[in-house]
Structure formats: C-alpha cells, structure tokens
Write a protein that holds these residues in place. Sequence first.
Motif, PDB file in Angstrom:
ATOM      1  N   THR A 328      61.904  52.649  56.241  1.00 17.96           N
ATOM      2  CA  THR A 328      63.024  51.799  55.880  1.00 17.96           C
ATOM      3  C   THR A 328      63.420  52.031  54.429  1.00 17.96           C
ATOM      4  O   THR A 328      62.798  52.816  53.712  1.00 17.96           O
ATOM      5  CB  THR A 328      62.660  50.326  56.094  1.00 17.96           C
ATOM      6  OG1 THR A 328      61.658  49.940  55.124  1.00 17.96           O
ATOM      7  CG2 THR A 328      62.083  50.107  57.491  1.00 17.96           C
ATOM      8  N   GLU A 329      64.443  51.318  53.987  1.00 15.82           N
ATOM      9  CA  GLU A 329      64.885  51.458  52.605  1.00 15.82           C
ATOM     10  C   GLU A 329      63.846  50.948  51.618  1.00 15.82           C
ATOM     11  O   GLU A 329      63.777  51.418  50.484  1.00 15.82           O
ATOM     12  CB  GLU A 329      66.208  50.708  52.410  1.00 15.82           C
ATOM     13  CG  GLU A 329      67.385  51.316  53.166  1.00 15.82           C
ATOM     14  CD  GLU A 329      68.669  50.579  52.883  1.00 15.82           C
ATOM     15  OE1 GLU A 329      68.610  49.554  52.146  1.00 15.82           O
ATOM     16  OE2 GLU A 329      69.724  51.007  53.375  1.00 15.82           O
ATOM     17  N   SER A 330      63.031  49.987  52.033  1.00 15.16           N
ATOM     18  CA  SER A 330      62.062  49.389  51.115  1.00 15.16           C
ATOM     19  C   SER A 330      60.632  49.813  51.365  1.00 15.16           C
ATOM     20  O   SER A 330      59.754  49.476  50.577  1.00 15.16           O
ATOM     21  CB  SER A 330      62.143  47.860  51.201  1.00 15.16           C
ATOM     22  OG  SER A 330      61.882  47.428  52.527  1.00 15.16           O
ATOM     23  N   GLY A 331      60.383  50.549  52.454  1.00 10.61           N
ATOM     24  CA  GLY A 331      59.012  50.951  52.732  1.00 10.61           C
ATOM     25  C   GLY A 331      58.883  51.637  54.074  1.00 10.61           C
ATOM     26  O   GLY A 331      59.859  52.162  54.622  1.00 10.61           O
ATOM     27  N   TYR A 333      56.359  51.659  57.967  1.00  8.00           N
ATOM     28  CA  TYR A 333      55.308  51.074  58.789  1.00  8.00           C
ATOM     29  C   TYR A 333      55.146  51.905  60.047  1.00  8.00           C
ATOM     30  O   TYR A 333      56.026  52.697  60.416  1.00  8.00           O
ATOM     31  CB  TYR A 333      55.637  49.623  59.140  1.00  8.00           C
ATOM     32  CG  TYR A 333      56.798  49.463  60.090  1.00  8.00           C
ATOM     33  CD1 TYR A 333      56.597  49.352  61.472  1.00  8.00           C
ATOM     34  CD2 TYR A 333      58.110  49.428  59.621  1.00  8.00           C
ATOM     35  CE1 TYR A 333      57.649  49.211  62.345  1.00  8.00           C
ATOM     36  CE2 TYR A 333      59.172  49.290  60.492  1.00  8.00           C
ATOM     37  CZ  TYR A 333      58.942  49.183  61.849  1.00  8.00           C
ATOM     38  OH  TYR A 333      59.994  49.057  62.721  1.00  8.00           O
ATOM     39  N   GLY A 366      51.553  49.057  57.159  1.00  5.26           N
ATOM     40  CA  GLY A 366      52.783  49.364  56.451  1.00  5.26           C
ATOM     41  C   GLY A 366      52.747  48.835  55.039  1.00  5.26           C
ATOM     42  O   GLY A 366      51.897  48.004  54.671  1.00  5.26           O
ATOM     43  N   LYS A 367      53.676  49.332  54.248  1.00  7.65           N
ATOM     44  CA  LYS A 367      53.826  48.862  52.876  1.00  7.65           C
ATOM     45  C   LYS A 367      55.304  48.852  52.525  1.00  7.65           C
ATOM     46  O   LYS A 367      56.028  49.797  52.831  1.00  7.65           O
ATOM     47  CB  LYS A 367      53.065  49.751  51.895  1.00  7.65           C
ATOM     48  CG  LYS A 367      53.164  49.263  50.442  1.00  7.65           C
ATOM     49  CD  LYS A 367      52.262  50.032  49.504  1.00  7.65           C
ATOM     50  CE  LYS A 367      52.319  49.462  48.101  1.00  7.65           C
ATOM     51  NZ  LYS A 367      51.394  50.143  47.163  1.00  7.65           N
ATOM     52  N   PHE A 368      55.737  47.752  51.865  1.00  7.25           N
ATOM     53  CA  PHE A 368      57.135  47.585  51.515  1.00  7.25           C
ATOM     54  C   PHE A 368      57.232  47.242  50.025  1.00  7.25           C
ATOM     55  O   PHE A 368      56.559  46.317  49.554  1.00  7.25           O
ATOM     56  CB  PHE A 368      57.769  46.475  52.349  1.00  7.25           C
ATOM     57  CG  PHE A 368      57.711  46.746  53.825  1.00  7.25           C
ATOM     58  CD1 PHE A 368      58.702  47.460  54.452  1.00  7.25           C
ATOM     59  CD2 PHE A 368      56.629  46.289  54.583  1.00  7.25           C
ATOM     60  CE1 PHE A 368      58.650  47.714  55.806  1.00  7.25           C
ATOM     61  CE2 PHE A 368      56.564  46.536  55.936  1.00  7.25           C
ATOM     62  CZ  PHE A 368      57.580  47.258  56.557  1.00  7.25           C
ATOM     63  N   GLN A 369      58.038  47.991  49.316  1.00  5.29           N
ATOM     64  CA  GLN A 369      58.287  47.747  47.898  1.00  5.29           C
ATOM     65  C   GLN A 369      59.503  46.843  47.803  1.00  5.29           C
ATOM     66  O   GLN A 369      60.650  47.304  47.839  1.00  5.29           O
ATOM     67  CB  GLN A 369      58.495  49.061  47.147  1.00  5.29           C
ATOM     68  CG  GLN A 369      58.388  48.940  45.645  1.00  5.29           C
ATOM     69  CD  GLN A 369      56.956  48.637  45.184  1.00  5.29           C
ATOM     70  OE1 GLN A 369      56.008  49.170  45.734  1.00  5.29           O
ATOM     71  NE2 GLN A 369      56.814  47.795  44.176  1.00  5.29           N
ATOM     72  N   LEU A 370      59.273  45.544  47.720  1.00  8.72           N
ATOM     73  CA  LEU A 370      60.366  44.584  47.763  1.00  8.72           C
ATOM     74  C   LEU A 370      61.245  44.671  46.527  1.00  8.72           C
ATOM     75  O   LEU A 370      62.474  44.589  46.618  1.00  8.72           O
ATOM     76  CB  LEU A 370      59.789  43.173  47.912  1.00  8.72           C
ATOM     77  CG  LEU A 370      58.822  42.988  49.103  1.00  8.72           C
ATOM     78  CD1 LEU A 370      58.301  41.560  49.126  1.00  8.72           C
ATOM     79  CD2 LEU A 370      59.482  43.363  50.414  1.00  8.72           C
ATOM     80  N   SER A 375      55.379  44.032  45.919  1.00  8.11           N
ATOM     81  CA  SER A 375      55.139  44.836  47.116  1.00  8.11           C
ATOM     82  C   SER A 375      54.383  44.003  48.142  1.00  8.11           C
ATOM     83  O   SER A 375      53.651  43.073  47.791  1.00  8.11           O
ATOM     84  CB  SER A 375      54.357  46.110  46.792  1.00  8.11           C
ATOM     85  OG  SER A 375      53.053  45.797  46.330  1.00  8.11           O
ATOM     86  N   THR A 377      51.871  44.587  51.546  1.00 12.97           N
ATOM     87  CA  THR A 377      51.066  45.542  52.302  1.00 12.97           C
ATOM     88  C   THR A 377      50.315  44.795  53.392  1.00 12.97           C
ATOM     89  O   THR A 377      49.826  43.682  53.163  1.00 12.97           O
ATOM     90  CB  THR A 377      50.056  46.247  51.386  1.00 12.97           C
ATOM     91  OG1 THR A 377      50.747  46.849  50.292  1.00 12.97           O
ATOM     92  CG2 THR A 377      49.299  47.331  52.140  1.00 12.97           C
TER      93      THR A 377
END
Length: 798
Positions: A328-331, A333, A366-370, A375, A377
Amino acid sequence: MLPPVETTPRISREATRPTTLTALALALFAAQPALAQDAADAVGSVVDPRGTPGDPQPDQPTVDTARDSDELLTVPDPNAGLDAPPAPTGDDGVDASGNRAIDFEADILEYSANSDTVTASGNVVLRSGDRSLRADSVSWNESTGEILATGRVRFVDENGNQLFSERVELTDEFEAGAMDNLLLALRQGGRLAATRGLRESDGTVALEQAAYSGCEVVDPQGCPRDPSWRITAERVVYDPASERISFNGAFLELFGARILPLPGLTIRTDGGAVSGFLVPDLRFSESNGVEVSGSYYIRFADDKDLTLTTHVYTDAAPMVAAQWRHLTESGAYQITGYATHSQRISTLTGVADSAEEFRGYLFANGKFQLTPDWSLTGSIRRSTDRTFLRRYDISRDDRLRSTIELERIAGNTYFSLAGWATQTLRLDQPQGEVPVALPVLDVRWRPDAQILGGQLELQGNTLAIARDIGQDTQRAFARAQWDLRRVTALGQVVTLTGMLRGDVYHSDENYLTDTLSYRGNPGWEYRGVALGALDVQWPFVGEAFGGTQVFTPRVQFVATPPIKNLAIPNEDARAIDLEDSNLFALNRFPGYDRVEDGARVTYGFDWSLRVPDWELKTNVGQSYRLDSDRDIFPVGTGLSERFSDFVGRTEVRYKDFLRFTHRFRLDKDNLAIRRNEIDATVGSSKTYAELGYVRLDRDITDVEDLQDREELRGAVRISFANYWSLFGSGVFNLTNREEDPTLESDGFDPIRTRLGVAYQDDCLELGVTWRRDYITSGDAERGDTFQFYFSLRNLGFR
C-alpha cells in the motif's frame, strides 16, 4: 541515380519524415563544403563496439545473429558507442508537430532518384528518442516509408531491450518489422532467439521456432557454455506495449532434455511477475507419503498478488494454501493460510482420532508507516493444533507469537504501545499457563540540553500479564538515568552513571507459580531502586607481530542499596547466567523485575591484534562483591558468591576463510568449565564446514529455566564440477541423564540429520534432499523425508 556522395565519416544531422533521408541527401550534395567542419566535429561520436572488418576488438565479444535459434548469444553493452548529441525533441523522439525525428550518422550516403531510395552504409547509426539502431547498411524508401537495415543489425528499444539480426525491416515510425535469424536480449537478463520474426498490424512481434533462456552463455572466465535450461516454443508473441512475451507450444528443457510442457506460459520483459502456474514440488515423508504440490500465481497489479497452492498426498487428505500480498501507500502486509480436513494423533493416547476435523494455520504480518514518526507493526500466528506445522513440514517452532505495536520515533523521544500473545506447541505445557501481555507501554525522552555535563534519559514503562491458569501480574515504573562520559588527558575513558527508579507491582494467584523465587508477594508491592556506577577503560595501542594490537584494561564499580527483590514477582528476568555479554552490565538480570543490589567491582581486559589477513580478539573478566548475601542468584549461575566465575570470549578470523568464536565460563574454585560454546566456519562460500557446540554444566536443579544442556551441530558443503555440490548437516543431543534426569537420552541422540546434492548456476537451482527426524511428536512421525526442488531465474518459478 545521383552519384555517390562521399563525405567525411560520421555525419550527424536531424531529419524528420516523410522526406527525411531524401532531403538530407540533397542537402548534403548541395552544401557539402559548408558541412565539412560539422562532419569533422562529429567524428568519433559513435563507436561500433564490435569494430569494423579487419579491426577486431578483443575486449568485446562478437555478436553473430545468423545462427540457429538453439544457440543463445552473448550480448554487448546496449549503451556502448551511442553517445548521441542531444536532439530538440521529446524523450519519445516526436517533435512538436507530431513527426518522429531521427538522428542519422553514416560513412557513405547514396540517393537513387528512380526508386526514391536513400542508402546509407558504413557504421550507420539511427536514433529517435530512446530508440537506436546500428547496422552496416540502411536503405530508406520514401514512397513506401520502409527502412531496411542489413548487416550486424542492433536495434535498442525505449525499454533497453536489444534486438540483433542480419536483416530487419523498420517502419517509418522507427519500429522493427520483419526479421531473420534474430536474437532479442531483454534488459532484465533473458534472451530470446528465433529463426524468423514479423511485426503484426497490432504492433506485436510474432516469432517462429523460438528458444528462450535466462542463463548466461559464457562462464565467469569468458568461455562459452550451453544454458542449463531453456524454453522452446513453436510460436512466440512479443507485445512491446504490454511488455509481455507469450509462448505457444512451450516446453521446458533441462540440460538439453525436454521434461515439462508449459501451457499458457507468459513472461514480462521488464523482469516482473505475471499470472500463471509455478513449477510443482515433489516430496516424500513418513507422515504423509508422496506429496505433489502445485501453485497458481495471480498478479492483480504491481502492488498486489495472490498465490493458490494445492498439496496432494498418498497417505493424508489433500491440503490447500493461499498467500495474499499487498503493498500500500503507507506500508505492506501479507496473509498466508493452510487448511485441510483430516485425522490427527492424540497427544495423550498416541493413536489416531476416529473423527476427521479441520486443521490449519494462519500467518499474517505487516508494517505501516503512518507518518514519518509513527508506525504500526503487527503479526498473527495461530495453528489449530500443536503438531500441524511439523506434520506438514511448515515450521518447527515450538511456540507461535502474535504481536501488535504502535511506535513513534522522533528526535529525542520514543513511544511504544504493544501487546503479544503466545500459542504453545509443546505437548507437555498447558496453554492456560502461557501468558498474554497487554498492554506493554514504554516511553522515553532525552532532553536536548545536558545536565551537569551529562546526558539525562527519562523512561516510563507499564506491563500487564494475564494467564488463564497461573499468576497474573501488573507492573509500572518510572526511571531517570544520567550518564557522563569523558576522555582524560592520559586516554582513559571514564563513564559516570546515576539511576533512580520507582516500581509499583500488583499480582494475584502467586501460589500457582511452581518456582518459589519467581512468585513474589500477592497484592500490591512497591520498590525504590538507586544505582551509582563508575566505569574506567584505558586502551593502549602498539605494534606487535607485524600488526597493531590494542590492550584495554577495564574496571567498573557499581553500588546499589538493598532492594526487596524477592517480594516482587519475576516475569521477565528469569534466565540469569553470567557470560561475557553481561559481565559489565549495570544490571546483569535480563529484564526489569530483578535488580542486582549491593556493591561490586568488576574487572577484566580486552585485547585485539590485527595483522594482514588475520584478526584476533579476546576478553576475560570477573567480578567481586563486597557482601555475600545474594539469595536472588541460584547456585550455579556463577554469581552466587563473592567472587564470580571467570567469563570470556575469543574470536579468530582469517580473511573470509576462517571464523572461530569460543565463549566460556570457568568455575572460580577449580576452573571447571561451566559454559563451553564454540561456533566455527572454515572454507569459502561454496565449500565450507560449520561446527557448533554448546555445553551448560551448572548443576541447577531447582529452577525450570536453567537446566543443563549439551548439543552438537554440524554442517558441510563440498562444491565440485563448477556448479554441483554435496551437503549435509545434523543436530545431536549430547545431554545425559546425569545432566538432566527428565531426559531419557544416553548422551548421544540424533535430533535431525540431512543430506543432499544440489546444482546452482546463474539461472538454475535444483537439488535432492534427504532428511531424517528422530523424534515423534503426535502425528508428526519420526522417519525419512525426501524432497526434490528446482527454481528458474527470469520465469518467476520457485
């Protein structure tokens, strides 16, 4: 016909259709003197990487495309000799009026008025945007717009793919048409050869009697070699617009033998993956019999895909699996799942249950850099039963942890809010005794300004642990630590530390904890901790044995007032053992629940020697307590008396050939070895041997986390015949009944062994592996497992 126009070599001019080369020829004929200087300036602007006849280039392999399609050829650098002057057009070669502009260079130019044909010969180079063509001769028919290039033709498209042939017809849009004896070298490394090619009306290129491979056709020494695999097909369609190559009637050949049909095979010229079947896996095991697994890969977009897999067994019910991946745009998964419906052996009776049931496994992470600072995880690992993963050879973990964490890292602040839950796969451990930790909060802050010349760090931490069967504990503490580090005029490195901490604990059902020292008092408990430390290191550098040595003696003094440790529950500081890594730690317990109090002096030294190709490092140390009342340390940990045991580590390294590490703990009274750990690797990346050995002889019988163990691990790989290798490995339990009465081992029990043979080159990896397991766990039976595998480069196959 006009007479030939002999010009100075390397004339470069821009021309636009439809009268591009005609107008250029007339202009050159009428104004040749005026262009003499321009032509001289253009000399050397294009260099033929293969040279001209009679002028060989030994450093550049010769390209000969007039060969059978079975042979895949060496490809020169597509950018060699194409340093063109900038053209006043867009990147696609089209000018503002919509016409395609072509830069042109040649040695000799001829024009025929009767046929309206311009013929260029001698190192001809055409360019349009990111496309370029090099040939011995190029003729342009103004009436039909056809461009015919002959003689050592090399056409490079806007994607960097190279086309080699002896004869190529180009359209007036500067696109390849009909071709004979061609080689298409993809930018990502694959090669496609064919006897004939033709551009269709829709822009696709149809190739006949084609062969494709992702292998290099020369070895590292530059000698030619046959590709280890290739795809042969009656017809191949290349679509430049979608960057796809589709095969009809395709077969996979390994080492010249046709082994597998590949219906519907499609690859991408940019090296990306496309939907299609993957090469099946073949395996045999005692638990499941013969296993054949096949997968279908679906690529929905460049940022998401799905793999569907079916496993078929002769001695077990079929199993299905799926893996979904999404960027995705932010991370990113992924979610992986396995499912089957079968019998399983009871962990109590050891016989198969009569009724079949659903069995499966779920793994997602998964991991998302908000934001740049924040972030999120997370991961989930859950199995329907304790032997599923091992039965189907998915994993050998004995516990599955699911976690989630919200984290902020910004400048001098840190924030973490987390939680975790663990599923045990051990047959002798009730699930209710396994804790769940939620929430786990940790906050830290370091002020920018120094305080009294040192660095201050503030920390807040909370933890809540709950069990269905067993003790529940909640904890919170606040900590302030100040560190001052200075280097004196004599070179000593001095570090002064002060720490204050306040703890609050609450626990209940403490009596359900078997180990008395871990329980603590039920209800609320409070604790204050203060610590002061002085650490001095004094490095000495000098020459020795033709190299440089560094000798660093170190002394540390730590003082802490008495702490009521045993009144506090111990959840995270259980596996205490003195070793080189924690000898100089301010608190030698691994967690927060236990804090080493009293006053102690720790002393030791580090020594290192570096000579050409060799490096040697060693350290040894011991600590001394000013009092002997240390009830929190079990006897056998090396810390229970005033003088601790001796601990150390030695590392030896010779280039990349030898790596040796030895860690030890010696009894302070008789120098008996209480901890002996060896890790060694000898050899190159292709032929090597690895050895691992650990023996813990602590004689601790009253603490569940500190049992004695002895284990040997070994692995070896022997490379031969350039790409082949033999390999083997084993894990052996050397613990006997005297060291651990709960085991039935006689001192040498194999746990798992493996042997195999493998082939690996730049584009192919295949092998056969035999593995034997010596332990039965439920329906995961001990016995032999055989597996055959192979993977192909540039096809997306495993």
